[in-house]
Design a protein around this motif. Structure first.
Motif, PDB file in Angstrom:
ATOM      1  N   GLY A   1      -8.023   4.116  -2.602  1.00  0.00           N
ATOM      2  CA  GLY A   1      -6.852   4.379  -3.235  1.00  0.00           C
ATOM      3  C   GLY A   1      -6.190   5.446  -2.898  1.00  0.00           C
ATOM      4  N   TRP A   2      -5.310   6.049  -3.456  1.00  0.00           N
ATOM      5  CA  TRP A   2      -4.431   7.067  -3.466  1.00  0.00           C
ATOM      6  C   TRP A   2      -4.788   8.256  -4.070  1.00  0.00           C
ATOM      7  N   VAL A   3      -5.373   9.321  -3.470  1.00  0.00           N
ATOM      8  CA  VAL A   3      -5.887  10.565  -4.077  1.00  0.00           C
ATOM      9  C   VAL A   3      -4.682  11.422  -4.810  1.00  0.00           C
ATOM     10  N   VAL A   4      -4.633  11.711  -5.935  1.00  0.00           N
ATOM     11  CA  VAL A   4      -3.336  12.828  -6.591  1.00  0.00           C
ATOM     12  C   VAL A   4      -4.418  13.654  -7.242  1.00  0.00           C
ATOM     13  N   GLY A   5      -3.521  14.802  -7.588  1.00  0.00           N
ATOM     14  CA  GLY A   5      -4.052  15.962  -8.166  1.00  0.00           C
ATOM     15  C   GLY A   5      -3.218  16.151  -9.765  1.00  0.00           C
ATOM     16  N   LEU A   6      -3.951  16.480 -10.676  1.00  0.00           N
ATOM     17  CA  LEU A   6      -3.325  16.593 -12.133  1.00  0.00           C
ATOM     18  C   LEU A   6      -3.126  17.872 -12.534  1.00  0.00           C
TER      19      LEU A   6
ATOM     20  N   THR B   1      -8.527   9.427  -8.207  1.00  0.00           N
ATOM     21  CA  THR B   1      -8.122   8.318  -7.269  1.00  0.00           C
ATOM     22  C   THR B   1      -7.261   7.347  -7.896  1.00  0.00           C
ATOM     23  N   LEU B   2      -6.220   6.872  -7.430  1.00  0.00           N
ATOM     24  CA  LEU B   2      -5.469   5.809  -8.139  1.00  0.00           C
ATOM     25  C   LEU B   2      -5.244   4.675  -7.290  1.00  0.00           C
ATOM     26  N   ARG B   3      -5.721   3.391  -7.995  1.00  0.00           N
ATOM     27  CA  ARG B   3      -5.250   2.220  -7.188  1.00  0.00           C
ATOM     28  C   ARG B   3      -4.937   1.256  -8.015  1.00  0.00           C
ATOM     29  N   ASN B   4      -3.559   0.664  -7.920  1.00  0.00           N
ATOM     30  CA  ASN B   4      -2.780  -0.235  -8.804  1.00  0.00           C
ATOM     31  C   ASN B   4      -2.612   0.371 -10.166  1.00  0.00           C
TER      32      ASN B   4
ATOM     33  N   ASN C   1       0.936  -1.037  -0.185  1.00  0.00           N
ATOM     34  CA  ASN C   1       0.036   0.113  -0.081  1.00  0.00           C
ATOM     35  C   ASN C   1       0.672   1.242   0.149  1.00  0.00           C
ATOM     36  N   TYR C   2       1.113   1.624  -1.285  1.00  0.00           N
ATOM     37  CA  TYR C   2       2.350   2.762  -1.486  1.00  0.00           C
ATOM     38  C   TYR C   2       1.947   3.898  -2.546  1.00  0.00           C
ATOM     39  N   LEU C   3       2.572   4.658  -2.371  1.00  0.00           N
ATOM     40  CA  LEU C   3       2.716   5.584  -3.726  1.00  0.00           C
ATOM     41  C   LEU C   3       4.152   6.024  -3.867  1.00  0.00           C
ATOM     42  N   VAL C   4       4.341   6.124  -5.254  1.00  0.00           N
ATOM     43  CA  VAL C   4       5.744   6.667  -5.556  1.00  0.00           C
ATOM     44  C   VAL C   4       5.694   7.571  -6.559  1.00  0.00           C
ATOM     45  N   GLU C   5       6.297   8.883  -6.251  1.00  0.00           N
ATOM     46  CA  GLU C   5       6.295   9.988  -7.121  1.00  0.00           C
ATOM     47  C   GLU C   5       7.556  10.549  -7.407  1.00  0.00           C
ATOM     48  N   ILE C   6       7.805  10.596  -8.814  1.00  0.00           N
ATOM     49  CA  ILE C   6       9.284  11.319  -9.100  1.00  0.00           C
ATOM     50  C   ILE C   6       8.799  12.536 -10.073  1.00  0.00           C
ATOM     51  N   GLY C   7       9.172  13.707  -9.816  1.00  0.00           N
ATOM     52  CA  GLY C   7       8.817  14.885 -10.562  1.00  0.00           C
ATOM     53  C   GLY C   7       7.687  14.524 -11.344  1.00  0.00           C
ATOM     54  N   GLY C   8       6.532  14.427 -10.525  1.00  0.00           N
ATOM     55  CA  GLY C   8       5.314  14.632 -11.024  1.00  0.00           C
ATOM     56  C   GLY C   8       4.482  13.287 -11.524  1.00  0.00           C
TER      57      GLY C   8
ATOM     58  N   ARG D   1       3.145   6.398  -9.371  1.00  0.00           N
ATOM     59  CA  ARG D   1       2.238   5.181  -9.520  1.00  0.00           C
ATOM     60  C   ARG D   1       1.802   4.833  -8.257  1.00  0.00           C
ATOM     61  N   ALA D   2       0.592   4.306  -7.826  1.00  0.00           N
ATOM     62  CA  ALA D   2       0.195   4.054  -6.660  1.00  0.00           C
ATOM     63  C   ALA D   2      -0.363   2.588  -6.810  1.00  0.00           C
ATOM     64  N   GLU D   3      -0.033   1.826  -5.590  1.00  0.00           N
ATOM     65  CA  GLU D   3      -0.524   0.609  -5.147  1.00  0.00           C
ATOM     66  C   GLU D   3      -1.458   0.357  -3.987  1.00  0.00           C
ATOM     67  N   GLY D   4      -2.587  -0.294  -3.958  1.00  0.00           N
ATOM     68  CA  GLY D   4      -3.102  -0.739  -2.978  1.00  0.00           C
ATOM     69  C   GLY D   4      -4.184   0.353  -2.514  1.00  0.00           C
ATOM     70  N   LYS D   5      -4.876   0.468  -1.393  1.00  0.00           N
ATOM     71  CA  LYS D   5      -6.139   1.120  -1.152  1.00  0.00           C
ATOM     72  C   LYS D   5      -5.992   2.562  -0.512  1.00  0.00           C
ATOM     73  N   GLY D   6      -4.610   3.073  -0.382  1.00  0.00           N
ATOM     74  CA  GLY D   6      -4.374   4.258   0.103  1.00  0.00           C
ATOM     75  C   GLY D   6      -4.726   4.393   1.587  1.00  0.00           C
TER      76      GLY D   6
END
Length: 296
Positions: A191-196, A211-214, A171-178, A181-186
């Motif tokens: 899921g993990w909520v991200v801004g676009l 919301t990103l999930r896997n 259950n994690y989120l990895v971000e590099i320079g915008g 990738r998000a895995e799991g339920k957040g």
């Protein structure tokens, strides 16, 4: 919830982990930092000690043994090149350098002439590179150079996700320079909520959230890196169309591309951005891809 931050690849990175048990945060950060450094030393075309930089510097038409991870990214790029009719092409490096958006410093403030563009374009093309057996490649033109800016960051995110999997995390989120990738339920279970981003500076506080999930999302935009271009009514963007050797000039200012892997999201964001609103939307529909097109 653990949050780790750092710098790599000329930008910032963040790893968020929701763990069931207590984590050795310091150890995990060291592990992530070490892996990022290893990967940068493979995929960077800026660092003289990187394997890609050394491949670019090898002025030879003899077979060259390359790193398996570099070969894998090259094969992926070959597939992207085929799927996009040449709109995605890492052999564009000489043209990117000519426009001043690569490692070559002396072209930072200049705009190339038509002759210079034609000359640089003669050094590009996937047909000038052979992928051979036993992990080797051969340049048909010794000056051929590769630039994986459009997919290396995504590939590196995917590799960091594999590292987190090895730690037993799911259950994690990895971000590099915008790129994300998000895995799991957040944190809330969906899921993990991200801004676009959409390229409008006015919208900084009004980002659309998803919301990103896997799943992964990457953004490519013509607004990110530009310089004045007296030959055009708009600034020259760092997004160079490999088919013309010139910056994109359509009304698309940003694309958010979604895919199961960060490598695919990263590559498709750039490819769709270069293809433009009409061709880009057509191919996204054909590939059954989730993408958001932000038009001027």
């Amino acid at each position: 919830l653990y949050e780790l931050n750092g710098q790599a690849l000329g930008t910032t990175w963040t790893v968020k982990v929701l763990a069931k048990n207590e984590l050795d945060e310091k150890d995990l950060k060291i592990d992530v930092g070490r892996r990022l450094e290893e990967l940068e030393k493979i995929f960077s075309h800026w660092r003289p000690d990187a394997e890609l930089h050394q491949l670019n510097s090898a002025l030879s038409t003899s077979p060259i043994l390359i790193n398996p991870e570099l070969l894998e990214l090259l094969r992926h790029s070959q597939w992207m090149h085929r799927e996009t009719g040449g709109a995605f092409d890492p052999t564009i490096a000489p043209v990117v350098n000519l426009w001043g958006f690569g490692p070559v410093g002396k072209t930072r403030s200049t705009i190339p002439t038509a002759d210079q563009i034609e000359q640089a374009m003669s050094l590009t093309g996937f047909n000038k590179l052979e992928i051979l057996a036993k992990g080797r490649v051969r340049k048909k033109v010794p000056t051929l150079q590769l630039d994986f800016s459009a997919s290396a960051k995504g590939e590196i995110i995917d590799q960091i996700c594999k590292l987190l999997d090895r730690w037993g995390l799911n259950n994690y989120l990895v971000e590099i320079g915008g790129e994300i990738r998000a895995e799991g339920k957040g944190t809330k279970g969906n899921g993990w909520v991200v801004g676009l981003e959409d390229g409008h500076s006015k919208n900084e506080n009004g980002m659309v959230s998803v919301t990103l999930r896997n799943y992964s999302v990457a953004t490519s935009g013509s607004y990110r890196l530009t310089k004045p271009n007296p030959d055009s009514h708009r600034n020259a963007s760092h997004l160079i169309d490999p088919r013309t050797g010139r910056p994109v000039e359509h009304d698309l200012i940003a694309v958010n591309a979604f895919a199961p892997t960060a490598r695919d999201a990263d590559a498709w964001a750039t490819a769709l951005m270069i293809l433009g609103p009409k061709d880009g939307m057509e191919i996204a529909e054909k590939m059954d891809m989730v993408a958001r097109f932000c038009v001027l």
